[in-house]
Design a protein around this motif. Structure first.
Motif, PDB file in Angstrom:
ATOM      1  N   LEU A   6       0.871  -1.180   0.000  1.00 41.12           N
ATOM      2  CA  LEU A   6       0.000   0.000   0.000  1.00 41.12           C
ATOM      3  C   LEU A   6       0.907   1.229   0.000  1.00 41.12           C
ATOM      4  CD1 LEU A   6      -2.607  -1.104   2.717  1.00 41.12           C
ATOM      5  CD2 LEU A   6      -2.644  -1.512   0.243  1.00 41.12           C
ATOM      6  N   PHE A   7       0.780   2.073  -1.014  1.00 43.93           N
ATOM      7  CA  PHE A   7       1.694   3.211  -1.130  1.00 43.93           C
ATOM      8  C   PHE A   7       1.302   4.365  -0.214  1.00 43.93           C
ATOM      9  CE2 PHE A   7       2.215   1.035  -5.273  1.00 43.93           C
ATOM     10  CZ  PHE A   7       3.466   0.533  -4.990  1.00 43.93           C
ATOM     11  N   ILE A  10      -3.908   5.615   3.355  1.00 41.01           N
ATOM     12  CA  ILE A  10      -5.264   6.103   3.117  1.00 41.01           C
ATOM     13  C   ILE A  10      -6.030   5.232   2.116  1.00 41.01           C
ATOM     14  CG2 ILE A  10      -4.858   7.676   1.170  1.00 41.01           C
ATOM     15  CD1 ILE A  10      -6.760   9.632   2.515  1.00 41.01           C
ATOM     16  N   VAL A  11      -5.338   4.395   1.353  1.00 39.22           N
ATOM     17  CA  VAL A  11      -6.050   3.613   0.347  1.00 39.22           C
ATOM     18  C   VAL A  11      -6.901   2.495   0.949  1.00 39.22           C
ATOM     19  CG1 VAL A  11      -4.336   4.134  -1.429  1.00 39.22           C
ATOM     20  CG2 VAL A  11      -4.149   1.994  -0.148  1.00 39.22           C
ATOM     21  N   ALA A  12      -6.738   2.228   2.239  1.00 40.31           N
ATOM     22  CA  ALA A  12      -7.556   1.189   2.879  1.00 40.31           C
ATOM     23  C   ALA A  12      -8.125   1.740   4.186  1.00 40.31           C
ATOM     24  CB  ALA A  12      -6.719  -0.046   3.148  1.00 40.31           C
ATOM     25  N   ASN A 150      -0.640  11.385   3.340  1.00 43.39           N
ATOM     26  CA  ASN A 150      -1.413  10.574   2.389  1.00 43.39           C
ATOM     27  C   ASN A 150      -0.736  10.400   1.038  1.00 43.39           C
ATOM     28  OD1 ASN A 150      -3.387  10.422   4.337  1.00 43.39           O
ATOM     29  ND2 ASN A 150      -4.577  12.109   3.474  1.00 43.39           N
ATOM     30  N   PHE A 151       0.286  11.162   0.762  1.00 43.78           N
ATOM     31  CA  PHE A 151       0.935  11.072  -0.541  1.00 43.78           C
ATOM     32  C   PHE A 151       2.065  10.037  -0.520  1.00 43.78           C
ATOM     33  CE2 PHE A 151      -0.335  15.615  -1.991  1.00 43.78           C
ATOM     34  CZ  PHE A 151      -1.608  15.143  -2.248  1.00 43.78           C
ATOM     35  N   PHE A 152       2.514   9.742  -1.706  1.00 46.71           N
ATOM     36  CA  PHE A 152       3.567   8.770  -1.952  1.00 46.71           C
ATOM     37  C   PHE A 152       4.905   9.234  -1.382  1.00 46.71           C
ATOM     38  CE2 PHE A 152       6.978   7.338  -4.706  1.00 46.71           C
ATOM     39  CZ  PHE A 152       6.715   5.976  -4.794  1.00 46.71           C
ATOM     40  N   SER A 153       5.662   8.309  -0.825  1.00 42.31           N
ATOM     41  CA  SER A 153       7.034   8.661  -0.463  1.00 42.31           C
ATOM     42  C   SER A 153       8.003   7.626  -1.039  1.00 42.31           C
ATOM     43  CB  SER A 153       7.149   8.846   1.045  1.00 42.31           C
ATOM     44  OG  SER A 153       7.878   7.837   1.620  1.00 42.31           O
ATOM     45  N   LEU A 154       9.021   8.128  -1.687  1.00 45.49           N
ATOM     46  CA  LEU A 154       9.964   7.270  -2.412  1.00 45.49           C
ATOM     47  C   LEU A 154      10.677   6.305  -1.477  1.00 45.49           C
ATOM     48  CD1 LEU A 154      11.319   6.712  -5.185  1.00 45.49           C
ATOM     49  CD2 LEU A 154      13.045   8.418  -4.569  1.00 45.49           C
ATOM     50  N   GLU A 155      11.161   6.823  -0.343  1.00 42.16           N
ATOM     51  CA  GLU A 155      12.004   5.992   0.524  1.00 42.16           C
ATOM     52  C   GLU A 155      11.223   4.836   1.134  1.00 42.16           C
ATOM     53  OE1 GLU A 155      11.124   9.068   1.071  1.00 42.16           O
ATOM     54  OE2 GLU A 155      10.485   9.383   3.145  1.00 42.16           O
ATOM     55  N   SER A 201      15.109  12.365  -1.902  1.00 39.30           N
ATOM     56  CA  SER A 201      13.671  12.262  -1.629  1.00 39.30           C
ATOM     57  C   SER A 201      13.158  13.574  -1.034  1.00 39.30           C
ATOM     58  CB  SER A 201      13.405  11.111  -0.656  1.00 39.30           C
ATOM     59  OG  SER A 201      13.823  11.459   0.651  1.00 39.30           O
ATOM     60  N   GLU A 202      11.854  13.801  -1.188  1.00 40.04           N
ATOM     61  CA  GLU A 202      11.270  15.037  -0.656  1.00 40.04           C
ATOM     62  C   GLU A 202      11.473  15.155   0.848  1.00 40.04           C
ATOM     63  OE1 GLU A 202       7.143  15.757  -2.105  1.00 40.04           O
ATOM     64  OE2 GLU A 202       7.634  14.095  -3.430  1.00 40.04           O
ATOM     65  N   HIS A 203      11.222  14.051   1.548  1.00 37.83           N
ATOM     66  CA  HIS A 203      11.353  14.097   3.001  1.00 37.83           C
ATOM     67  C   HIS A 203      12.811  14.268   3.405  1.00 37.83           C
ATOM     68  CE1 HIS A 203       9.457  12.554   6.987  1.00 37.83           C
ATOM     69  NE2 HIS A 203      10.176  13.626   7.142  1.00 37.83           N
TER      70      HIS A 203
ATOM     71  N   PHE B   7      -1.084   8.262  -7.277  1.00 39.86           N
ATOM     72  CA  PHE B   7      -1.196   6.848  -7.667  1.00 39.86           C
ATOM     73  C   PHE B   7      -2.596   6.297  -7.460  1.00 39.86           C
ATOM     74  CE2 PHE B   7       3.410   7.315  -6.747  1.00 39.86           C
ATOM     75  CZ  PHE B   7       3.796   7.254  -8.068  1.00 39.86           C
ATOM     76  N   ILE B  10      -7.822   8.574  -4.445  1.00 39.43           N
ATOM     77  CA  ILE B  10      -8.269   8.695  -3.053  1.00 39.43           C
ATOM     78  C   ILE B  10      -7.308   9.500  -2.187  1.00 39.43           C
ATOM     79  CG2 ILE B  10      -7.232   6.631  -2.034  1.00 39.43           C
ATOM     80  CD1 ILE B  10      -9.815   6.212  -0.517  1.00 39.43           C
ATOM     81  N   VAL B  11      -6.065   9.681  -2.652  1.00 35.45           N
ATOM     82  CA  VAL B  11      -5.109  10.386  -1.797  1.00 35.45           C
ATOM     83  C   VAL B  11      -5.394  11.887  -1.692  1.00 35.45           C
ATOM     84  CG1 VAL B  11      -3.313   8.678  -2.243  1.00 35.45           C
ATOM     85  CG2 VAL B  11      -3.368  10.764  -3.603  1.00 35.45           C
ATOM     86  N   ASN B 150      -9.330   2.214  -5.536  1.00 34.21           N
ATOM     87  CA  ASN B 150      -8.436   2.980  -4.662  1.00 34.21           C
ATOM     88  C   ASN B 150      -7.004   2.452  -4.640  1.00 34.21           C
ATOM     89  OD1 ASN B 150     -10.628   4.538  -3.981  1.00 34.21           O
ATOM     90  ND2 ASN B 150     -11.022   3.410  -2.085  1.00 34.21           N
ATOM     91  N   PHE B 151      -6.776   1.256  -5.144  1.00 31.04           N
ATOM     92  CA  PHE B 151      -5.438   0.680  -5.096  1.00 31.04           C
ATOM     93  C   PHE B 151      -4.645   1.058  -6.342  1.00 31.04           C
ATOM     94  CE2 PHE B 151      -6.661  -3.015  -2.064  1.00 31.04           C
ATOM     95  CZ  PHE B 151      -6.647  -2.128  -1.008  1.00 31.04           C
ATOM     96  N   ASP B 178       9.104  12.883  -5.414  1.00 26.98           N
ATOM     97  CA  ASP B 178       9.091  11.433  -5.158  1.00 26.98           C
ATOM     98  C   ASP B 178       8.206  10.673  -6.140  1.00 26.98           C
ATOM     99  OD1 ASP B 178      10.666  12.015  -2.999  1.00 26.98           O
ATOM    100  OD2 ASP B 178       9.396  11.017  -1.521  1.00 26.98           O
ATOM    101  N   TYR B 181       9.932  10.454  -9.539  1.00 30.62           N
ATOM    102  CA  TYR B 181      11.033   9.479  -9.555  1.00 30.62           C
ATOM    103  C   TYR B 181      10.459   8.074  -9.740  1.00 30.62           C
ATOM    104  CZ  TYR B 181      14.401  12.962  -7.810  1.00 30.62           C
ATOM    105  OH  TYR B 181      15.220  14.048  -7.669  1.00 30.62           O
TER     106      TYR B 181
END
Lengths: 240, 240
Positions: A6-7, A10-12, A150-155, A201-203, B7, B10-11, B150-151, B178, B181
């Motif tokens: 799950l990236f 929030i998706v679940a 809730n957003f994607f993080s690369l690391e 990475s952003e973070h 991605f 839902i995010v 949502n996935f 991120d 990338y």
């Protein structure tokens, strides 16, 4: 054995995790800090989803041997003893202590997944230990990237991919799905250059801006601790 | 110019898109079908978020020249004239028609992003046309992968990565984050083997099980249509 990544939590919804085996990853920095604190003798970590609840819990419970730890927007919270830098969680500070822990993404992901039958914490620091334990359980696994707001993080995703790759190296029967193809591809691309990846990475950039360069070097270490934090009755402890 | 890839829709919430320039991608099959229908002369597509609303809209509006199209769980909906196979949307069927369109993921993503100032639809079929148009606008862009329930979905993310790569080839000043990338890495890995990637994706496998092999071959075609569907006042039309 199936793996699913799950990236973002929030998706679940919370009940999605009921009865499942789950792993939470928040490389920068919550899962690295949890691993470090428990490795350094903390009795337990109490992950909480709000600062208010952290303060409430720390007041009356766990026999007074508690420390408040965590961050909001990368910085230590006023009145908290500790921030979210793993380097603060030295043995002399945390040994024997219950640590009530709040972070922007990591502890939220943990509390969201709390209905899991088995819930573990993974970082690069203890990746191989978690992989071995998951292979021994032989359950399907939900790998939850804490992400950022809730957003994607690369690391977190590279770490998920490396965890999956490690599991697959021990159990080639793992079924692949879309999320695994993606996480594995990101591990192929970035898994051999962890420090560089964390810095871009952003973070990582935000942490460097805030003076936490050393945390990034620390969190980029692979397989230095042979420990598996697991969640039981509201607290995180180490598997014996 | 900044690009960001979501991605899953839902995010972010609906208001997140207010004033932004957004692109919705649902390779299998909604965005490929929308592109095809408009290319083949459909007057407009009316994307709707529920089947009930589709039926309601089709009854009284758009002067009776409407067709109901779409799918639930890959299959045509009872009472609908058309499913979600782009091959059904031939010129002789759709020319001049308003098509009220419901799909499990694609039209939900479109209606979620409806507050965008500019909202476009991209598939592999029209990727280069969308990239050129976005470069000419020179706005920041949210690339929304419709995903699956949502996935994460591999094919939408590879398409997002290819769109981003195309934009970057025209405008190397694009700032990376991120999500970029990750999407770019997936395009590197899968962007030259689109058909193979579609066939190994979860959604691709489901379509093959349901006899839609030809749709997958069709949707794997790159840059065959020089059209850019955009959203205006509740309907999708082609940019002139």
């Amino acid at each position: 054995m199936k793996l699913n990544v799950l990236f973002s939590p929030i998706v679940a919804d919370e009940l999605y995790f009921t009865g499942k085996t789950s792993v939470v990853i928040d490389v920068l920095r919550a899962s690295s800090t949890i691993v470090t604190a428990l490795k350094n003798g903390a009795k337990e970590i109490v992950p909480v989803a709000t600062v208010e609840f952290a303060v409430k819990v720390s007041g009356g419970m766990f026999g007074g041997q508690t420390l408040l730890g965590g961050e909001r927007n990368t910085k230590k919270i006023e009145g908290f003893a500790l921030g979210n830098s793993p380097l603060e969680y030295e043995e002399k500070v945390v040994n024997g202590k219950s640590i009530v822990f709040y972070t922007t993404n990591g502890t939220k992901a943990l509390t969201k997944a709390r209905f899991s039958e088995n819930l573990f914490v993974c970082s690069f620091l203890n990746l191989n230990a978690v992989a071995k334990h998951l292979v021994s359980l032989n359950n399907n696994v939900e790998i939850i990237c804490a992400g950022r707001n809730n957003f994607f993080s690369l690391e977190d995703t590279v770490c998920a991919g490396k965890l999956a790759a490690e599991i697959i190296s021990m159990n080639p029967e793992v079924e692949l799905n879309d999320s695994l193809y993606a996480a594995l591809a990101l591990n192929e691309k970035y898994g051999q250059v962890l420090l560089k990846m964390l810095k871009q990475s952003e973070h990582g950039k935000l942490l460097i801006e805030n003076g936490f360069d050393e945390d990034i070097n620390y969190c980029a270490q692979l397989n230095v601790f042979d420990v598996v934090p697991y969640y039981t009755n509201g607290v995180l402890k180490l598997m014996k």
